[in-house]
Scaffold this motif. Structure first.
Motif, PDB file in Angstrom:
ATOM      1  N   LYS A  47      46.559  29.657  22.467  1.00  0.00           N
ATOM      2  CA  LYS A  47      45.615  29.823  21.276  1.00  0.00           C
ATOM      3  C   LYS A  47      44.575  30.903  21.299  1.00  0.00           C
ATOM      4  N   VAL A  48      44.075  31.111  22.577  1.00  0.00           N
ATOM      5  CA  VAL A  48      43.284  32.152  22.864  1.00  0.00           C
ATOM      6  C   VAL A  48      43.684  33.503  22.266  1.00  0.00           C
ATOM      7  N   GLU A  49      45.108  33.802  22.580  1.00  0.00           N
ATOM      8  CA  GLU A  49      45.820  35.088  22.195  1.00  0.00           C
ATOM      9  C   GLU A  49      45.757  35.205  20.712  1.00  0.00           C
ATOM     10  N   ALA A  50      46.237  33.995  20.099  1.00  0.00           N
ATOM     11  CA  ALA A  50      46.475  34.046  18.466  1.00  0.00           C
ATOM     12  C   ALA A  50      45.015  34.196  17.766  1.00  0.00           C
ATOM     13  N   LEU A  51      43.990  33.870  18.621  1.00  0.00           N
ATOM     14  CA  LEU A  51      42.724  34.022  17.946  1.00  0.00           C
ATOM     15  C   LEU A  51      41.947  35.441  18.344  1.00  0.00           C
ATOM     16  N   GLY A  52      42.605  36.538  19.226  1.00  0.00           N
ATOM     17  CA  GLY A  52      42.356  37.518  19.707  1.00  0.00           C
ATOM     18  C   GLY A  52      41.120  37.559  20.437  1.00  0.00           C
ATOM     19  N   LEU A  53      41.108  36.424  21.388  1.00  0.00           N
ATOM     20  CA  LEU A  53      39.551  35.962  22.018  1.00  0.00           C
ATOM     21  C   LEU A  53      40.044  36.348  23.595  1.00  0.00           C
ATOM     22  N   GLN A  54      40.915  37.158  24.016  1.00  0.00           N
ATOM     23  CA  GLN A  54      41.435  37.375  25.274  1.00  0.00           C
ATOM     24  C   GLN A  54      40.217  38.023  26.023  1.00  0.00           C
ATOM     25  N   ASN A  55      39.433  38.778  25.524  1.00  0.00           N
ATOM     26  CA  ASN A  55      38.256  39.319  26.189  1.00  0.00           C
ATOM     27  C   ASN A  55      37.212  38.440  26.408  1.00  0.00           C
ATOM     28  N   ASN A  56      37.187  37.478  25.831  1.00  0.00           N
ATOM     29  CA  ASN A  56      36.109  36.469  25.712  1.00  0.00           C
ATOM     30  C   ASN A  56      36.230  35.244  26.563  1.00  0.00           C
ATOM     31  N   ILE A  57      37.369  34.633  26.405  1.00  0.00           N
ATOM     32  CA  ILE A  57      37.832  33.372  27.007  1.00  0.00           C
ATOM     33  C   ILE A  57      38.989  33.659  28.173  1.00  0.00           C
ATOM     34  N   GLU A  58      38.589  33.163  29.219  1.00  0.00           N
ATOM     35  CA  GLU A  58      39.416  33.016  30.389  1.00  0.00           C
ATOM     36  C   GLU A  58      39.899  31.605  30.656  1.00  0.00           C
ATOM     37  N   VAL A  59      41.225  31.101  30.782  1.00  0.00           N
ATOM     38  CA  VAL A  59      41.341  29.561  30.890  1.00  0.00           C
ATOM     39  C   VAL A  59      41.739  29.687  32.153  1.00  0.00           C
ATOM     40  N   ILE A  60      41.246  28.685  32.983  1.00  0.00           N
ATOM     41  CA  ILE A  60      41.749  28.141  34.516  1.00  0.00           C
ATOM     42  C   ILE A  60      42.187  26.855  34.408  1.00  0.00           C
ATOM     43  N   LYS A  61      42.893  26.414  35.263  1.00  0.00           N
ATOM     44  CA  LYS A  61      42.816  25.079  35.655  1.00  0.00           C
ATOM     45  C   LYS A  61      41.887  24.638  36.492  1.00  0.00           C
ATOM     46  N   LEU A  62      41.220  23.658  35.981  1.00  0.00           N
ATOM     47  CA  LEU A  62      40.061  22.927  36.464  1.00  0.00           C
ATOM     48  C   LEU A  62      40.254  21.275  36.320  1.00  0.00           C
ATOM     49  N   ASP A  63      40.930  20.573  37.351  1.00  0.00           N
ATOM     50  CA  ASP A  63      40.590  19.190  37.432  1.00  0.00           C
ATOM     51  C   ASP A  63      39.233  18.900  38.307  1.00  0.00           C
ATOM     52  N   ILE A  64      38.410  18.362  37.495  1.00  0.00           N
ATOM     53  CA  ILE A  64      37.047  18.240  38.376  1.00  0.00           C
ATOM     54  C   ILE A  64      37.061  17.280  39.618  1.00  0.00           C
ATOM     55  N   LEU A  65      38.446  16.650  39.742  1.00  0.00           N
ATOM     56  CA  LEU A  65      38.517  15.631  40.926  1.00  0.00           C
ATOM     57  C   LEU A  65      39.409  16.374  42.035  1.00  0.00           C
ATOM     58  N   ASP A  66      39.685  17.652  41.581  1.00  0.00           N
ATOM     59  CA  ASP A  66      40.717  18.615  42.515  1.00  0.00           C
ATOM     60  C   ASP A  66      39.807  19.381  43.210  1.00  0.00           C
ATOM     61  N   LYS A  67      39.565  19.179  44.571  1.00  0.00           N
ATOM     62  CA  LYS A  67      38.477  20.243  45.426  1.00  0.00           C
ATOM     63  C   LYS A  67      39.007  21.533  45.494  1.00  0.00           C
ATOM     64  N   TYR A  68      40.134  21.752  45.407  1.00  0.00           N
ATOM     65  CA  TYR A  68      40.894  23.424  45.388  1.00  0.00           C
ATOM     66  C   TYR A  68      40.556  23.854  44.242  1.00  0.00           C
ATOM     67  N   ASP A  69      40.590  23.221  42.808  1.00  0.00           N
ATOM     68  CA  ASP A  69      40.097  23.491  41.654  1.00  0.00           C
ATOM     69  C   ASP A  69      38.663  23.919  41.492  1.00  0.00           C
ATOM     70  N   VAL A  70      38.103  22.952  42.122  1.00  0.00           N
ATOM     71  CA  VAL A  70      36.696  23.037  42.069  1.00  0.00           C
ATOM     72  C   VAL A  70      36.079  24.396  42.970  1.00  0.00           C
ATOM     73  N   LYS A  71      36.836  24.620  43.790  1.00  0.00           N
ATOM     74  CA  LYS A  71      36.567  25.780  44.993  1.00  0.00           C
ATOM     75  C   LYS A  71      36.889  26.932  44.392  1.00  0.00           C
ATOM     76  N   VAL A  72      37.607  27.034  43.287  1.00  0.00           N
ATOM     77  CA  VAL A  72      37.961  28.375  42.430  1.00  0.00           C
ATOM     78  C   VAL A  72      36.862  28.696  41.432  1.00  0.00           C
ATOM     79  N   ALA A  73      36.805  27.408  40.847  1.00  0.00           N
ATOM     80  CA  ALA A  73      35.589  27.582  39.773  1.00  0.00           C
ATOM     81  C   ALA A  73      34.373  28.063  40.322  1.00  0.00           C
ATOM     82  N   LEU A  74      33.963  27.618  41.590  1.00  0.00           N
ATOM     83  CA  LEU A  74      32.505  27.988  42.062  1.00  0.00           C
ATOM     84  C   LEU A  74      32.412  29.401  42.472  1.00  0.00           C
ATOM     85  N   LYS A  75      33.477  30.085  42.472  1.00  0.00           N
ATOM     86  CA  LYS A  75      33.398  31.409  42.679  1.00  0.00           C
ATOM     87  C   LYS A  75      32.838  32.416  41.409  1.00  0.00           C
TER      88      LYS A  75
END
Length: 270
Positions: A47-75
Motif C-alpha cells: 500500500k505504501v508503494e502504491a501511494l508513492g510514500l516509500q520515502n516517508n513510511i517505513e513499515v516494521i513488525k511491532l507486536d508490543i507484547l514481543d520484547k524483540y520487536d520492542v527492542k528494534v523499535a527502541l532503536k
C-alpha cells in the motif's frame, strides 16, 4: 520540535493506525508504521508503494507484547510515539473469564506503559523534547454495559496519561489522548463478537440473544457506525502538533454526551 516529525505508530496495520500512517506520511512526516504480524508488513508495504510514500513510511513488525520487536523499535530516534495498538474483550463483567481480562490489560495498559517508559527514558537522557499520544476511547470516560472490561483498560490509560502529563512537564515531554467515538473500522464489531467465543447458554447467566441485542443497540445505529475518516483527519492534525488539548474526543456530539454523562453520574442512585 520541528514542523516535520518522526513518528512511531503502534497498531498501524489496520483501522485508525493505518489511516493515520498514510495521512501523516502524505503531510511529509517520517513514519515508522508498526504492525502486529508479518503478513501485515507485506500488505502495508504494498500500500505504501502504491501511494508513492516509500520515502516517508517505513513499515516494521511491532507486536508490543514481543520484547524483540520492542527492542528494534527502541532503536529509532523519534519525536512522537503514537501509542495506538489495542484489543477489546467484551461480555458481562460478572462472567468474563479472568484470563481474558488480564490479556486485555496486558495489551492495552501494561505494554503501552512499558514502551512509553522506555522512550521517555531515552528522551530524558538525551535532553530531548518528546510527545506521546495514546489512543484511548469514548469508553475511557463512561462504561456501557457489555464493554466493561475493555473500557476499564481505557479508564486506566486515561489515568496513566494524566499522571504522565503532569510528571513530564519539567522534561518538555508532552502527553495527549485521542478518544474516538463509535467509528466503523471493524474494531468495535469484532470486539462484540469476542464474547461469543466463551458465552455458553448452558453455563452462563447471560444468554447469547440478550448479549447480541445489547451490542446491536449500541452499534446498530448511525451514531454507532460513524465514518472513520473523520477521526483519522483529526489524528493527523493532533499527533504531530506542538500544542493542543490534553484530551481529544471526536466527534463533538460524543464529547457533549460524555460531559453530560459525567455530570449526571453525581446523581446516580443504587
Amino acid at each position: 520540535m520541528s514542523t516535520t516529525k518522526t513518528i512511531l505508530i503502534t497498531g498501524a496495520g489496520s483501522g485508525f493506525g493505518e489511516g493515520a500512517a498514510f495521512g501523516l506520511g502524505q503531510l511529509g512526516h517520517k513514519i515508522i508504521a508498526g504492525v502486529q504480524i508479518l503478513p501485515q508488513v507485506t500488505e502495508m508495504r504494498k500500500k505504501v508503494e502504491a501511494l508513492g510514500l516509500q520515502n516517508n513510511i517505513e513499515v516494521i513488525k511491532l507486536d508490543i507484547l514481543d520484547k524483540y520487536d520492542v527492542k528494534v523499535a527502541l532503536k529509532y530516534d523519534i519525536d512522537v510515539l503514537f501509542s495506538n495498538a489495542g484489543i477489546g474483550e467484551s461480555g458481562p463483567v460478572f462472567e468474563i473469564p479472568l484470563d481474558l481480562v488480564r490479556k486485555n490489560y496486558e495489551t492495552n495498559v501494561f505494554a503501552p506503559l512499558e514502551l512509553s517508559q522506555q522512550f521517555i527514558s531515552k528522551w530524558i537522557k538525551a535532553g530531548k523534547a518528546g510527545k506521546i499520544v495514546f489512543t484511548s476511547s469514548m469508553g475511557g470516560l463512561f462504561t456501557p454495559s457489555g464493554y466493561g472490561i475493555y473500557v476499564s483498560t481505557k479508564h486506566a490509560l486515561e489515568a496513566v496519561a494524566e499522571a504522565l502529563a503532569d510528571e513530564l512537564k519539567p522534561y518538555n515531554i508532552k502527553i495527549q489522548t485521542v478518544n474516538p467515538g463509535a467509528y466503523l473500522t471493524g474494531y468495535n464489531e469484532t470486539m462484540a463478537e469476542n464474547a461469543f467465543r466463551w458465552l455458553d447458554d448452558d453455563v452462563n447467566f447471560t444468554k447469547h440473544a440478550d448479549m447480541k441485542a445489547n451490542f446491536d443497540s449500541l452499534l446498530g445505529t448511525p451514531e454507532g457506525r460513524l465514518d472513520p475518516q473523520e477521526m483519522i483527519d483529526a489524528m493527523i492534525q493532533i499527533v504531530p502538533s506542538d500544542t493542543g488539548k490534553f484530551r481529544n474526543v471526536v466527534p463533538k456530539f460524543v464529547e457533549d454526551m460524555l460531559k453530560d454523562h459525567q455530570l449526571k453520574a453525581w446523581e446516580n442512585t443504587i
